[in-house]
Design an enzyme around this catalytic site. Structure first.
Site, PDB file in Angstrom:
ATOM      1  N   ASP A   1     -17.990  82.172  10.922  1.00 11.47           N
ATOM      2  CA  ASP A   1     -17.861  82.039  12.365  1.00 11.47           C
ATOM      3  C   ASP A   1     -17.023  80.812  12.736  1.00 11.47           C
ATOM      4  OD1 ASP A   1     -18.801  82.958  14.984  1.00 11.47           O
ATOM      5  OD2 ASP A   1     -19.919  81.076  15.071  1.00 11.47           O
TER       6      ASP A   1
ATOM      7  N   GLU B   1     -13.224  84.090  10.808  1.00  7.48           N
ATOM      8  CA  GLU B   1     -12.916  84.296  12.218  1.00  7.48           C
ATOM      9  C   GLU B   1     -12.086  83.102  12.663  1.00  7.48           C
ATOM     10  OE1 GLU B   1     -14.889  84.636  16.654  1.00  7.48           O
ATOM     11  OE2 GLU B   1     -15.543  83.137  15.225  1.00  7.48           O
TER      12      GLU B   1
HETATM   13  C1  GLC Z   1     -18.070  83.472  17.509  1.00  7.49           C
HETATM   14  C2  GLC Z   1     -18.939  84.702  17.695  1.00  7.49           C
HETATM   15  C3  GLC Z   1     -19.535  84.656  19.068  1.00  7.49           C
HETATM   16  C4  GLC Z   1     -20.369  83.399  19.221  1.00  7.49           C
HETATM   17  C5  GLC Z   1     -19.543  82.158  18.874  1.00  7.49           C
HETATM   18  C6  GLC Z   1     -20.416  80.956  18.725  1.00  7.49           C
HETATM   19  O1  GLC Z   1     -16.977  83.486  18.328  1.00  7.49           O
HETATM   20  O2  GLC Z   1     -18.214  85.876  17.451  1.00  7.49           O
HETATM   21  O3  GLC Z   1     -20.290  85.793  19.343  1.00  7.49           O
HETATM   22  O4  GLC Z   1     -20.818  83.288  20.533  1.00  7.49           O
HETATM   23  O5  GLC Z   1     -18.833  82.303  17.681  1.00  7.49           O
HETATM   24  O6  GLC Z   1     -21.111  80.988  17.505  1.00  7.49           O
END
Ligand code: GLC
Ligand code: CA
Length: 558
Positions: free
Chosen positions: A201, A243
């Protein structure tokens, strides 16, 4: 090249345990329920499941606010249930990857509680503090419009703490070596329980320098290499899928020049330009994005997706481009979010138009990378815009026409099931679609089956070719002396194109359509004349169906 890199051609299915299947009738999905649906997922053909966070959490951000990294939230089951689940998945040849949320914890985490109550706590320096209100306290919010600041005053600590996301998600001081060691420990723990890797993440924030004095955050890319080394040592075939919504110019920093950092990244560049291309019925923006993200280490891979658990983030488009995507797919303010995105599911964005949904998915499955699907999209599930922020696209899975779509026996599901309108579970559910050979579910199953028979997509070199029509995208792959060609018409009008394939003379003459009987024989001048209906798509094997006999065992040989 190592043939075993499973993620190169993975079909990944993301789901949230709490909205998938509730076995004990308390209204909340659980591992016992998910386990009973493994045969469904196996039948669909997915090769990996990506679980959104399921660890202990107050659940104020869909579980992305973790209060204990080493526990399954009791609402979903126990660690024992988790291991039963990974074991059952493994028996079916399905891998499991899980979210790794280590940019921040929940403010309820014992580390933060200790840190705020005691300046001498060993955990104090695990977070990011400031005695005075930092000058940039109202800058850099990830959820503009909802989140007011990135620094909050904590009365117990008598200091300000940094939170890149919501104020209940204090950032971990990831430069602290103890925090880094703990991150490895967390990875090691879940690896031991049977997972094949992590969707990491918010990676750019994890590796960023943090603090009141930091004017311009700097990414500490070496951290990525350390994590990978650890993982590879513990379990050779485990991966990290990052991500990181970053610009193409920094992609290689994340992958590592010699492929020594992240195994995979989501291709946000392609995702945003794909939606722009769909909105305009013009393939060129997508072509450019593919080109911009074409170079990556041989062992690395893109994750290609349409929609995910968050809003469709259009932040990298120009204002004008973004406006046109809004106009096409999310015209009402209630459909938009965070001043940059659309929070709807895919099917309603495309007006439930089957031709467009198929074309969009066909495109996703044939773009260079591994495919990442969202639960319920295989049925064409809709959204519930009365729910706040991103919740609207996280409603329970629609299994059948039984009460609450067969998701739960409880009358109070964790999120309301969509029960009315064209996307209500009476119309959209897995049981009915399973029985209908022409359903989107069965279409998806067939397309996944075919996708797996075209490893050229994940392994090969590709070229997007001139088609003479701006609405038509043609991509040809080459791998181990085999060629495959994919043609998509993003526009609503039928188009005829003339195409010269790249495969060598002899093989290029014949295109075998993999999805229908409509094959193509080159004209006298060697070109193919292809007629596509509006939103039409074609998957071709170049040369003929004896291609497997021509496939070589090593790269770069013909
Ligand atoms: C990422 C996740 C999202 C979350 C954020 C904070 O972007 O996909 O859903 O709110 O991280 O952890
Ligand atoms: Ca339950």
């Amino acid at each position: 090249m190592i043939n075993d890199l499973w993620y190169k051609n993975a079909v990944i299915y993301c789901l949230s345990v709490d909205t998938y299947m509730d076995a004990n009738g308390d209204g909340i999905g659980d591992f016992a329920g998910l386990m009973r649906r493994l045969d469904y997922l196996h039948g669909l053909g997915v090769t990996a499941i990506w679980l959104m966070p399921f660890q202990s959490s107050p659940g104020r951000d869909g579980g992305y606010d973790i209060s204990d990294y080493y526990q399954v939230d009791p609402r979903y089951g126990t660690l024992g249930d988790f291991v039963e689940f990974t074991h059952a998945a493994k028996q079916r040849g399905v891998r499991v990857i899980i979210d790794l949320v280590v940019n921040h914890t929940s403010d309820q985490h014992a580390w933060f509680q200790s840190a705020r109550h005691d300046p001498k706590s060993p955990y104090r320096d695990w977070y990011v503090w400031s005695k005075k209100r930092p000058r940039n306290a109202n800058k850099g919010m990830v959820f503009p419009g909802v989140q007011k600041s990135t620094w909050n005053f904590d009365p117990a600590a008598r200091a300000w703490y940094f939170h890149r996301f919501y104020d209940f998600q204090p950032d971990l001081n990831t430069s602290n070596l103890h925090v880094q060691a703990e991150i490895l420990k967390i990875m090691g723990f879940w690896i031991q329980l049977g997972v094949s890797g992590f969707r990491m993440d918010a990676v750019p924030f994890v590796i960023s320098t943090k603090g009141a004095q930091v004017r311009k955050p700097v990414e500490q890319y070496e951290m990525l290499r350390a994590m990978r080394e650890f993982l590879q040592w513990r379990q050779g075939d485990a991966i990290i899928l990052a991500e990181a919504n970053v610009l193409p110019s920094t992609d290689m920093n994340y992958f590592g020049r010699s492929g020594d950092r992240m195994h995979m990244m989501f291709n946000f560049q392609v995702n945003q330009h794909l939606f722009y291309a769909l909105a305009k019925g013009d393939a060129r923006p997508l072509r450019h994005a593919l080109k911009a993200t074409q170079r990556l280490p041989k062992t690395a891979q893109w994750g290609m997706f349409l929609r995910n658990n968050d809003e469709l983030d259009l932040g990298r488009l120009t204002k004008k481009q973004r406006e046109s995507v809004f106009a096409a797919f999310g015209p009402e303010p209630a459909m938009q979010l965070y001043e940059r995105g659309i929070r709807r599911r895919l099917a309603p964005m495309l007006d439930g138009d089957r031709r467009r949904i198929e074309m969009a998915y066909s495109l996703m499955f044939t773009l260079p990378g591994a495919a990442v699907l969202r639960y319920g999209d295989e049925l064409g599930m809709g959204d519930d815009l009365s729910l706040p922020e991103r919740q609207c696209a996280r409603t329970p899975m629609q299994w059948s026409t039984e009460p609450n779509a067969g998701f739960t026996k409880s009358e109070n599901p964790i999120l309301p099931v969509i029960h009315e309108g064209p996307y209500g579970y009476d119309h959209v559910n897995a049981a009915a679609q399973r029985r209908d050979p022409e359903s989107l579910l069965n279409w998806t199953e067939r397309i996944i089956r075919m996708r797996k028979e075209v490893p050229e997509i994940g392994w090969g070199r590709f070229e997007s070719m001139a088609t003479g029509e701006s609405s038509v995208l043609a991509i040809e792959y080459e791998w181990r002396n085999n060629w495959a060609l994919f043609v998509h018409n993003l526009g609503s009008a039928p188009r005829e194109i003339l195409l010269t394939v790249k495969a060598p003379e002899g093989s290029g003459k014949l295109l075998i359509n993999l999805l229908s009987e409509d094959h193509s024989q080159a004209q006298a001048d060697g070109r193919h004349r292809l007629l596509l209906e509006g939103y039409g798509y074609r998957w071709y094997r170049v040369g003929g169906l004896d291609y497997l006999l021509k496939r070589s065992d090593i790269d770069g040989s013909t």
